[in-house]
Scaffold this active site. Structure first.
Site, mmCIF file in Angstrom:
data_model
loop_
_atom_site.group_PDB
_atom_site.id
_atom_site.type_symbol
_atom_site.label_atom_id
_atom_site.label_comp_id
_atom_site.label_asym_id
_atom_site.label_seq_id
_atom_site.Cartn_x
_atom_site.Cartn_y
_atom_site.Cartn_z
ATOM 1 N N LYS A 34 0.857 -1.195 0.000
ATOM 2 C CA LYS A 34 0.000 0.000 0.000
ATOM 3 C C LYS A 34 0.887 1.236 0.000
ATOM 4 C CE LYS A 34 -4.370 0.848 2.420
ATOM 5 N NZ LYS A 34 -4.966 0.800 3.768
HETATM 6 O O1 G3P Z 1 -7.368 1.653 5.752
HETATM 7 C C1 G3P Z 1 -7.787 2.785 5.107
HETATM 8 C C2 G3P Z 1 -9.143 3.313 5.530
HETATM 9 O O2 G3P Z 1 -10.106 2.309 5.431
HETATM 10 C C3 G3P Z 1 -9.144 4.058 6.830
HETATM 11 O O3 G3P Z 1 -10.429 4.305 7.333
HETATM 12 O O4 G3P Z 1 -11.923 4.940 9.185
HETATM 13 O O5 G3P Z 1 -9.519 5.590 9.296
HETATM 14 O O6 G3P Z 1 -11.068 6.705 7.703
HETATM 15 P P1 G3P Z 1 -10.728 5.439 8.433
#
Ligand code: G3P
Length: 223
Positions: A92
């Protein structure tokens, strides 16, 4: 649409994998840091490697592991190291200039790359042009600033179809079950979500109530 867990927690992965519906896992530096902090463990190179391998085994599908380097050269080195840990690892990378350069190099070596922190269709287009296998638009974080995460996803899915881009779209930053339904209806290839949202997908009070009534009625007449 495939369903992924957005977590670095092994118990959560094992539980959902046990349902037979888990296709993969995504992690990020925040999730990994949270996991090691919760266990009171200091993060070391070896500890991280062992943990990511365990995540791969538990997930039984692609596992996105994010680099923490910010410059292309260092991202490539870190990405190669991550990819070598397990065949299921997807590297990633952040969608920055340096991330694009690293994506081009790693994808040319056959490493699968998931370009993350995508907040516009043009960023997704650039990521696809750089050879990314996956792009991750962040629905929830767009909604958080009173913009429309669904509209972002719609544009990216449509662009990928119209342009025939060889990239899979991961609806990320999922906050609630409606995001999952929306992502599926919009044609996302994958939705990645926290464990709590995964559990919410299954729960419905009428299912619980209906089952209770079936069992009560059965009890009255069962042989
Ligand atoms: O892993 C990337 C993403 O899904 C992060 O989500 O909830 O931290 O905005 P969030």
């Amino acid at each position: 649409m495939e369903l992924y867990l957005d977590t670095a927690n092994l118990e959560e992965i094992r539980e959902i994998a046990g349902w037979g519906v888990l296709s993969g896992v995504t992690t990020n530096p925040t999730l990994v840091a949270k996991e090691f902090a919760a266990r009171g463990e200091r993060l070391t190179e070896e500890g991280l490697a062992a943990h990511l391998r365990a995540v791969c085994e538990a997930a039984g599908g692609p596992v996105s592991a994010e680099v923490t380097a910010l410059e292309a050269e260092a991202m490539v080195t870190e990405g190669r190291r991550l990819a070598a840990l397990h065949p299921q690892i997807v590297v990633k990378l952040p969608t920055t200039e340096e991330g694009l350069k690293a994506c081009r190099r790693l994808s040319a070596e056959g490493v699968r790359v998931n370009m993350t922190l995508i907040f516009s269709a043009n960023q997704a287009l650039l990521a696809a042009r750089a050879g990314a296998s996956y792009v991750s638009p962040f629905l929830g974080r767009v909604d958080d600033i009173s913009w429309d995460g669904g509209q972002l996803l719609r544009e990216i899915v449509e662009m990928a179809q119209v342009q025939d881009l060889p990239v899979r779209v991961i609806a990320a930053s999922i906050r609630h079950p409606r995001h999952v339904t929306e992502a599926a209806l919009l044609g996302a290839d994958i939705a990645t979500m926290p464990h709590a949202v995964f559990k919410q997908l299954l729960k419905h009070p009428l299912t619980d109530l209906g089952l209770k009534r079936f069992m009560e009625d059965w009890e009255k007449v069962k042989p």
